[in-house]
Design a protein around this motif. Structure first.
Motif, PDB file in Angstrom:
ATOM      1  N   ILE A  44      -8.558  10.631  -3.651  1.00  0.00           N
ATOM      2  CA  ILE A  44      -8.757   9.977  -2.515  1.00  0.00           C
ATOM      3  C   ILE A  44      -8.454   8.337  -2.693  1.00  0.00           C
ATOM      4  O   ILE A  44      -7.548   7.583  -2.212  1.00  0.00           O
ATOM      5  CB  ILE A  44     -10.023   9.948  -1.618  1.00  0.00           C
ATOM      6  N   LEU A  45      -8.986   7.975  -3.937  1.00  0.00           N
ATOM      7  CA  LEU A  45      -8.912   6.558  -4.373  1.00  0.00           C
ATOM      8  C   LEU A  45      -7.401   6.334  -4.882  1.00  0.00           C
ATOM      9  O   LEU A  45      -6.662   5.304  -4.377  1.00  0.00           O
ATOM     10  CB  LEU A  45      -9.837   6.536  -5.492  1.00  0.00           C
ATOM     11  N   VAL A  46      -6.738   7.299  -5.513  1.00  0.00           N
ATOM     12  CA  VAL A  46      -5.279   7.227  -5.667  1.00  0.00           C
ATOM     13  C   VAL A  46      -4.510   7.029  -4.585  1.00  0.00           C
ATOM     14  O   VAL A  46      -3.552   6.161  -4.717  1.00  0.00           O
ATOM     15  CB  VAL A  46      -4.743   8.205  -6.777  1.00  0.00           C
ATOM     16  N   ASP A  47      -4.796   7.861  -3.523  1.00  0.00           N
ATOM     17  CA  ASP A  47      -3.827   7.803  -2.353  1.00  0.00           C
ATOM     18  C   ASP A  47      -3.879   6.261  -1.891  1.00  0.00           C
ATOM     19  O   ASP A  47      -3.060   5.934  -1.132  1.00  0.00           O
ATOM     20  CB  ASP A  47      -4.487   8.997  -1.279  1.00  0.00           C
ATOM     21  N   TYR A  48      -5.282   5.831  -1.770  1.00  0.00           N
ATOM     22  CA  TYR A  48      -5.653   4.725  -1.170  1.00  0.00           C
ATOM     23  C   TYR A  48      -4.817   3.778  -1.785  1.00  0.00           C
ATOM     24  O   TYR A  48      -4.103   2.663  -1.267  1.00  0.00           O
ATOM     25  CB  TYR A  48      -7.129   4.588  -1.151  1.00  0.00           C
ATOM     26  N   MET A  49      -4.952   3.850  -3.116  1.00  0.00           N
ATOM     27  CA  MET A  49      -4.094   2.853  -3.877  1.00  0.00           C
ATOM     28  C   MET A  49      -2.728   2.498  -3.689  1.00  0.00           C
ATOM     29  O   MET A  49      -2.133   1.672  -3.488  1.00  0.00           O
ATOM     30  CB  MET A  49      -4.590   3.057  -5.538  1.00  0.00           C
TER      31      MET A  49
ATOM     32  N   ARG B   5      -7.173  -4.568 -10.408  1.00  0.00           N
ATOM     33  CA  ARG B   5      -6.332  -5.089 -11.159  1.00  0.00           C
ATOM     34  C   ARG B   5      -5.012  -4.548 -10.996  1.00  0.00           C
ATOM     35  O   ARG B   5      -3.968  -5.067 -11.189  1.00  0.00           O
ATOM     36  CB  ARG B   5      -6.815  -5.269 -12.677  1.00  0.00           C
ATOM     37  N   PHE B   6      -5.046  -3.220 -11.015  1.00  0.00           N
ATOM     38  CA  PHE B   6      -3.797  -2.477 -10.995  1.00  0.00           C
ATOM     39  C   PHE B   6      -3.053  -2.792  -9.532  1.00  0.00           C
ATOM     40  O   PHE B   6      -1.774  -3.031  -9.747  1.00  0.00           O
ATOM     41  CB  PHE B   6      -4.167  -0.892 -10.941  1.00  0.00           C
ATOM     42  N   ILE B   7      -3.782  -2.807  -8.616  1.00  0.00           N
ATOM     43  CA  ILE B   7      -2.898  -2.982  -7.306  1.00  0.00           C
ATOM     44  C   ILE B   7      -2.571  -4.438  -7.234  1.00  0.00           C
ATOM     45  O   ILE B   7      -1.385  -4.748  -7.054  1.00  0.00           O
ATOM     46  CB  ILE B   7      -3.943  -3.029  -6.184  1.00  0.00           C
ATOM     47  N   THR B   8      -3.338  -5.505  -8.013  1.00  0.00           N
ATOM     48  CA  THR B   8      -2.935  -6.839  -7.960  1.00  0.00           C
ATOM     49  C   THR B   8      -1.643  -7.040  -8.906  1.00  0.00           C
ATOM     50  O   THR B   8      -0.426  -7.629  -8.429  1.00  0.00           O
ATOM     51  CB  THR B   8      -3.984  -7.958  -8.263  1.00  0.00           C
ATOM     52  N   ARG B   9      -1.656  -6.237 -10.029  1.00  0.00           N
ATOM     53  CA  ARG B   9      -0.583  -6.330 -10.861  1.00  0.00           C
ATOM     54  C   ARG B   9       0.551  -5.629 -10.443  1.00  0.00           C
ATOM     55  O   ARG B   9       1.795  -6.298 -10.690  1.00  0.00           O
ATOM     56  CB  ARG B   9      -0.956  -5.889 -12.151  1.00  0.00           C
ATOM     57  N   ALA B  10       0.361  -4.542  -9.702  1.00  0.00           N
ATOM     58  CA  ALA B  10       1.738  -3.858  -9.192  1.00  0.00           C
ATOM     59  C   ALA B  10       2.289  -4.755  -8.237  1.00  0.00           C
ATOM     60  O   ALA B  10       3.495  -4.376  -7.957  1.00  0.00           O
ATOM     61  CB  ALA B  10       0.997  -2.382  -8.722  1.00  0.00           C
TER      62      ALA B  10
ATOM     63  N   GLU C  31     -12.658  -5.961  -2.242  1.00  0.00           N
ATOM     64  CA  GLU C  31     -13.717  -5.444  -1.280  1.00  0.00           C
ATOM     65  C   GLU C  31     -13.699  -4.148  -0.793  1.00  0.00           C
ATOM     66  O   GLU C  31     -14.421  -3.522  -0.598  1.00  0.00           O
ATOM     67  CB  GLU C  31     -13.798  -6.523  -0.096  1.00  0.00           C
ATOM     68  N   ALA C  32     -12.346  -3.720  -0.354  1.00  0.00           N
ATOM     69  CA  ALA C  32     -12.022  -2.506   0.334  1.00  0.00           C
ATOM     70  C   ALA C  32     -12.061  -1.474  -0.799  1.00  0.00           C
ATOM     71  O   ALA C  32     -12.857  -0.264  -0.547  1.00  0.00           O
ATOM     72  CB  ALA C  32     -10.729  -2.450   0.801  1.00  0.00           C
ATOM     73  N   LEU C  33     -11.793  -1.809  -2.033  1.00  0.00           N
ATOM     74  CA  LEU C  33     -11.730  -0.721  -3.009  1.00  0.00           C
ATOM     75  C   LEU C  33     -13.508  -0.350  -3.740  1.00  0.00           C
ATOM     76  O   LEU C  33     -13.750   0.798  -3.720  1.00  0.00           O
ATOM     77  CB  LEU C  33     -11.142  -1.269  -4.463  1.00  0.00           C
ATOM     78  N   GLU C  34     -14.326  -1.588  -3.695  1.00  0.00           N
ATOM     79  CA  GLU C  34     -15.583  -1.245  -3.973  1.00  0.00           C
ATOM     80  C   GLU C  34     -16.253  -0.484  -2.633  1.00  0.00           C
ATOM     81  O   GLU C  34     -17.085   0.278  -2.943  1.00  0.00           O
ATOM     82  CB  GLU C  34     -16.284  -2.820  -3.948  1.00  0.00           C
TER      83      GLU C  34
ATOM     84  N   GLY D  98      -1.225   3.503  -0.903  1.00  0.00           N
ATOM     85  CA  GLY D  98      -1.297   2.823   0.330  1.00  0.00           C
ATOM     86  C   GLY D  98      -1.170   1.293   0.312  1.00  0.00           C
ATOM     87  O   GLY D  98      -0.503   0.645   0.920  1.00  0.00           O
ATOM     88  N   ALA D  99      -2.399   0.799  -0.488  1.00  0.00           N
ATOM     89  CA  ALA D  99      -2.580  -0.575  -0.671  1.00  0.00           C
ATOM     90  C   ALA D  99      -1.520  -1.363  -0.935  1.00  0.00           C
ATOM     91  O   ALA D  99      -1.168  -2.360  -0.860  1.00  0.00           O
ATOM     92  CB  ALA D  99      -3.900  -0.723  -1.425  1.00  0.00           C
ATOM     93  N   VAL D 100      -1.094  -0.513  -2.262  1.00  0.00           N
ATOM     94  CA  VAL D 100       0.517  -1.248  -2.808  1.00  0.00           C
ATOM     95  C   VAL D 100       1.403  -1.536  -1.862  1.00  0.00           C
ATOM     96  O   VAL D 100       1.988  -2.506  -1.728  1.00  0.00           O
ATOM     97  CB  VAL D 100       0.678  -0.310  -4.079  1.00  0.00           C
ATOM     98  N   ILE D 101       1.850  -0.549  -1.025  1.00  0.00           N
ATOM     99  CA  ILE D 101       2.816  -0.399  -0.288  1.00  0.00           C
ATOM    100  C   ILE D 101       2.577  -1.672   1.037  1.00  0.00           C
ATOM    101  O   ILE D 101       3.246  -2.385   1.198  1.00  0.00           O
ATOM    102  CB  ILE D 101       3.073   1.007   0.739  1.00  0.00           C
ATOM    103  N   HIS D 102       1.193  -1.525   1.453  1.00  0.00           N
ATOM    104  CA  HIS D 102       0.775  -2.672   2.376  1.00  0.00           C
ATOM    105  C   HIS D 102       1.199  -4.207   1.877  1.00  0.00           C
ATOM    106  O   HIS D 102       1.568  -4.955   2.518  1.00  0.00           O
ATOM    107  CB  HIS D 102      -0.411  -2.650   2.864  1.00  0.00           C
TER     108      HIS D 102
END
Length: 188
Positions: free
Chosen positions: A147-152, A87-92, A171-174, A154-158
């Motif tokens: 590690i999760l925060v760092d991934y997030m 939800r955070f990534i999608t909303r951001a 899917e990737a987060l899970e 990167g995911a936001v930027i992508h």
């Protein structure tokens, strides 16, 4: 109801997120906030002070969003953690896209303004602490939560750049979250 200072900072976030760092001036913020000329300057005498205020306001708004999201999810489980992060990534990258773009513009500005860099560092640290706390409640340790925060990040930027346009981050987060989670204990 927002104070005049918050109104100015919210307008500054809008300007920074839509026009970039070159577009943020006291005059542009006054116009975006629909306030008389000089209003922004009365609260923030310099551009650097304004950008520090923006960093702090971003942190306030992010903290409020995390707190509200945390309340909605219920008991901390890996499934709820994945849901919260997705939800955070999608909303951001959708609803709060302008706010996210403003934050990224601040990172560029912070390279030449140590006080802005410190404001961003402090805010990121507090948000990271919240994420670590949320992950800990689901059984994930602080290093793995990092590690999760760092991934997030990167995911936001992508997603903002279109590399992951329209792709559900769940899917990737899970996969990542379950990999970082401690193994489930077997019943005796």
């Amino acid at each position: 109801m927002a104070t005049k200072r918050e109104q100015i900072l919210d307008a500054a976030i809008e300007v920074l997120g839509t026009r970039g760092s070159r577009g943020i001036t006291h005059r542009a913020v006054d116009q975006a906030a629909e306030l008389p000329a000089g209003s922004t300057s009365n609260y923030f005498r310099t551009r650097e002070a304004l950008l520090c205020g923006v960093a702090e306001r971003l942190e306030q708004r992010d903290h409020a969003d995390w707190t509200a999201l945390h309340r909605v999810l219920g008991p901390p489980t890996v499934d709820h953690l994945v849901d919260a992060l997705a939800r955070f990534i999608t909303r951001a990258t959708t609803t709060d896209r302008v706010r996210t773009q403003a934050r990224l513009a601040l990172f560029g500005e912070s390279q030449a303004m140590p006080t802005v860099a410190e404001s961003l560092r402090r805010g990121h640290g507090r948000l990271r602490e919240q994420a670590v706390e949320l992950a800990a409640q689901a059984g994930i340790g602080p290093i793995d939560a990092g590690i999760l925060v760092d991934y997030m990040d990167g995911a936001v930027i992508h997603r903002l750049t279109g590399a992951e346009h329209g792709k559900d981050p769940r899917e990737a987060l899970e996969r990542l979250t379950r990999t970082l989670s401690p193994p489930a204990r077997k019943a005796p």
